[in-house]
Design an enzyme around this catalytic site. Sequence first.
Site, PDB file in Angstrom:
ATOM      1  N   LYS A   1      -2.794  15.710  -9.491  1.00 42.30           N
ATOM      2  CA  LYS A   1      -1.877  15.448 -10.605  1.00 42.30           C
ATOM      3  C   LYS A   1      -0.995  16.658 -10.895  1.00 42.30           C
ATOM      4  O   LYS A   1       0.138  16.521 -11.337  1.00 42.30           O
ATOM      5  CB  LYS A   1      -2.675  15.015 -11.835  1.00 42.30           C
ATOM      6  CG  LYS A   1      -3.280  13.619 -11.657  1.00 42.30           C
ATOM      7  CD  LYS A   1      -2.168  12.596 -11.501  1.00 42.30           C
ATOM      8  CE  LYS A   1      -2.615  11.250 -11.047  1.00 42.30           C
ATOM      9  NZ  LYS A   1      -1.542  10.250 -11.008  1.00 42.30           N
TER      10      LYS A   1
ATOM     11  N   TYR B   1      -8.837  15.599  -8.273  1.00 33.88           N
ATOM     12  CA  TYR B   1      -7.950  14.696  -9.020  1.00 33.88           C
ATOM     13  C   TYR B   1      -6.945  15.539  -9.817  1.00 33.88           C
ATOM     14  O   TYR B   1      -5.739  15.278  -9.795  1.00 33.88           O
ATOM     15  CB  TYR B   1      -8.765  13.799  -9.951  1.00 33.88           C
ATOM     16  CG  TYR B   1      -7.901  12.921 -10.834  1.00 33.88           C
ATOM     17  CD1 TYR B   1      -7.189  11.845 -10.304  1.00 33.88           C
ATOM     18  CD2 TYR B   1      -7.761  13.185 -12.198  1.00 33.88           C
ATOM     19  CE1 TYR B   1      -6.377  11.057 -11.108  1.00 33.88           C
ATOM     20  CE2 TYR B   1      -6.960  12.393 -13.001  1.00 33.88           C
ATOM     21  CZ  TYR B   1      -6.275  11.329 -12.457  1.00 33.88           C
ATOM     22  OH  TYR B   1      -5.467  10.558 -13.246  1.00 33.88           O
TER      23      TYR B   1
ATOM     24  N   ASP C   1       0.883  -1.160   0.000  1.00 36.11           N
ATOM     25  CA  ASP C   1       0.000   0.000   0.000  1.00 36.11           C
ATOM     26  C   ASP C   1       0.926   1.216   0.000  1.00 36.11           C
ATOM     27  O   ASP C   1       1.653   1.440   0.977  1.00 36.11           O
ATOM     28  CB  ASP C   1      -0.890  -0.026   1.255  1.00 36.11           C
ATOM     29  CG  ASP C   1      -1.885   1.125   1.263  1.00 36.11           C
ATOM     30  OD1 ASP C   1      -1.672   2.118   0.543  1.00 36.11           O
ATOM     31  OD2 ASP C   1      -2.877   1.025   2.018  1.00 36.11           O
TER      32      ASP C   1
ATOM     33  N   ALA D   1      -5.955  18.534  -9.245  1.00 34.21           N
ATOM     34  CA  ALA D   1      -5.010  19.181  -8.325  1.00 34.21           C
ATOM     35  C   ALA D   1      -3.949  18.195  -7.842  1.00 34.21           C
ATOM     36  O   ALA D   1      -2.762  18.534  -7.707  1.00 34.21           O
ATOM     37  CB  ALA D   1      -5.765  19.776  -7.133  1.00 34.21           C
TER      38      ALA D   1
HETATM   39  N1  LIG Z   1      -6.473   5.899 -17.151  1.00 35.49           N
HETATM   40  C1  LIG Z   1      -6.427   7.197 -17.399  1.00 35.49           C
HETATM   41  O1  LIG Z   1      -7.261   7.747 -18.158  1.00 35.49           O
HETATM   42  C2  LIG Z   1      -5.342   8.027 -16.796  1.00 35.49           C
HETATM   43  C3  LIG Z   1      -5.135   9.319 -17.315  1.00 35.49           C
HETATM   44  C4  LIG Z   1      -4.141  10.106 -16.740  1.00 35.49           C
HETATM   45  C5  LIG Z   1      -3.387   9.625 -15.693  1.00 35.49           C
HETATM   46  N2  LIG Z   1      -3.611   8.366 -15.208  1.00 35.49           N
HETATM   47  C6  LIG Z   1      -2.784   7.917 -14.094  1.00 35.49           C
HETATM   48  O2  LIG Z   1      -2.118   6.728 -14.461  1.00 35.49           O
HETATM   49  C7  LIG Z   1      -1.785   5.998 -13.270  1.00 35.49           C
HETATM   50  C8  LIG Z   1      -2.193   4.556 -13.472  1.00 35.49           C
HETATM   51  O3  LIG Z   1      -3.596   4.500 -13.548  1.00 35.49           O
HETATM   52  P1  LIG Z   1      -4.396   3.451 -14.437  1.00 35.49           P
HETATM   53  O4  LIG Z   1      -5.270   4.240 -15.308  1.00 35.49           O
HETATM   54  O5  LIG Z   1      -3.483   2.457 -15.001  1.00 35.49           O
HETATM   55  O6  LIG Z   1      -5.338   2.848 -13.283  1.00 35.49           O
HETATM   56  P2  LIG Z   1      -5.628   1.351 -12.770  1.00 35.49           P
HETATM   57  O7  LIG Z   1      -6.668   1.515 -11.726  1.00 35.49           O
HETATM   58  O8  LIG Z   1      -5.899   0.470 -13.928  1.00 35.49           O
HETATM   59  O9  LIG Z   1      -4.252   0.932 -12.096  1.00 35.49           O
HETATM   60  C9  LIG Z   1      -3.809   1.536 -10.904  1.00 35.49           C
HETATM   61  C10 LIG Z   1      -3.230   0.473  -9.988  1.00 35.49           C
HETATM   62  O10 LIG Z   1      -2.802   1.144  -8.791  1.00 35.49           O
HETATM   63  C11 LIG Z   1      -3.139   0.302  -7.707  1.00 35.49           C
HETATM   64  N3  LIG Z   1      -3.281   1.063  -6.468  1.00 35.49           N
HETATM   65  C12 LIG Z   1      -4.308   1.880  -6.118  1.00 35.49           C
HETATM   66  N4  LIG Z   1      -4.114   2.327  -4.877  1.00 35.49           N
HETATM   67  C13 LIG Z   1      -2.955   1.803  -4.437  1.00 35.49           C
HETATM   68  C14 LIG Z   1      -2.230   1.887  -3.217  1.00 35.49           C
HETATM   69  N5  LIG Z   1      -2.695   2.593  -2.166  1.00 35.49           N
HETATM   70  N6  LIG Z   1      -1.065   1.212  -3.109  1.00 35.49           N
HETATM   71  C15 LIG Z   1      -0.609   0.466  -4.144  1.00 35.49           C
HETATM   72  N7  LIG Z   1      -1.257   0.325  -5.313  1.00 35.49           N
HETATM   73  C16 LIG Z   1      -2.421   0.990  -5.453  1.00 35.49           C
HETATM   74  C17 LIG Z   1      -4.449  -0.362  -8.097  1.00 35.49           C
HETATM   75  O11 LIG Z   1      -4.654  -1.564  -7.355  1.00 35.49           O
HETATM   76  C18 LIG Z   1      -4.235  -0.604  -9.582  1.00 35.49           C
HETATM   77  O12 LIG Z   1      -3.700  -1.886  -9.820  1.00 35.49           O
HETATM   78  C19 LIG Z   1      -2.530   6.697 -12.128  1.00 35.49           C
HETATM   79  O13 LIG Z   1      -1.620   7.513 -11.425  1.00 35.49           O
HETATM   80  C20 LIG Z   1      -3.546   7.556 -12.846  1.00 35.49           C
HETATM   81  O14 LIG Z   1      -3.919   8.682 -12.098  1.00 35.49           O
HETATM   82  C21 LIG Z   1      -4.571   7.564 -15.744  1.00 35.49           C
END
Ligand SMILES: NC(=O)c1ccc[n+]([C@@H]2O[C@H](COP(=O)([O-])OP(=O)(O)OC[C@H]3O[C@@H](n4cnc5c(N)ncnc54)[C@H](O)[C@@H]3O)[C@@H](O)[C@H]2O)c1
Length: 249
Positions: free
Chosen positions: A155, A151, A60, A153
């Site tokens: 980022k 969100y 975590d 903010a």
């Molecule tokens: N998907 C989008 O549209 C998008 C756009 C811009 C930025 N992002 C960023 O990309 C990154 C990855 O997101 P994603 O879209 O692949 O999401 P996702 O939910 O598919 O993957 C995120 C992973 O992080 C893990 N996670 C969440 N909380 C956690 C914690 N406390 N400790 C450890 N692991 C934890 C989850 O279990 C999950 O496996 C994030 O930082 C997200 O904000 C995503």
Amino acid sequence: MSIAQGKVAVVTGAGSGIGRATAERLLGLGMRVSAWDLHADALAWLDAYEESSYLRCRVDVRSEDAARDAAAATQARWGHIDLLVNAAGLFLVGPLTEVTAAAIADLFAVNVIGTTLVTQACLPALMAARGAVVNVASTVAVKPTASNSHYAASKAAVAQLTRCWALELAPHGIRVNAVAPGPTRTGIYARAGMSEAQINRLLEDRAARIPLGRTGTPEEIARWIVRLGLEDEWVTGQVLAVDGGMSVT
Ligand SMILES: NC(=O)c1ccc[n+]([C@@H]2O[C@H](COP(=O)([O-])OP(=O)(O)OC[C@H]3O[C@@H](n4cnc5c(N)ncnc54)[C@H](O)[C@@H]3O)[C@@H](O)[C@H]2O)c1
């Protein structure tokens, strides 16, 4: 031999979406990957790989102890950490009239404090290896949005931490960059409590506003995370938009 061969990466959020695509790409390049996620079962996909090439860690990122233990386990296994990818993150949807203090605190605990705690835990090893950090920001870090202000903010904080850490860690030979993805279909929206219909509506609405006419894929984001992390050795403090042009509209 590729520049990746034999190197060690820590990837948080490796159980899903962008983190998983990044970990898979790094494994494909011959790197060893310490895959961290809150959900241990989400890391089952690693079964398809040679056991000597990965370490599965239930972490975590909100926990300083968990991050420190997993960094130590990675060091004990391979002796170095060359790249850290901070991909663990949460999304929070909702207007100002509805957002709660608890939801904001949880969002920042993962996206901002978690990114910090994991980087701190890996720092001694990254210093020894003169390694690199790649954070994951978002298009909304620079482009305002009417429905996800906290969100956005969180980022924006990640983007600015990236620039500040680049300055702070340059004397140690550590580069710090970020990728700022545009809307990408992953598990993040369902994890934020959105229904399939709401997710489809959000992504279709966003796609209509993206100059290249579609949302991204986790692999398209991972490609640039890996490139910033392993190549481009004179690039630091940058937040690269990988978003089909959304950030310049
Ligand atoms: N998907 C989008 O549209 C998008 C756009 C811009 C930025 N992002 C960023 O990309 C990154 C990855 O997101 P994603 O879209 O692949 O999401 P996702 O939910 O598919 O993957 C995120 C992973 O992080 C893990 N996670 C969440 N909380 C956690 C914690 N406390 N400790 C450890 N692991 C934890 C989850 O279990 C999950 O496996 C994030 O930082 C997200 O904000 C995503």
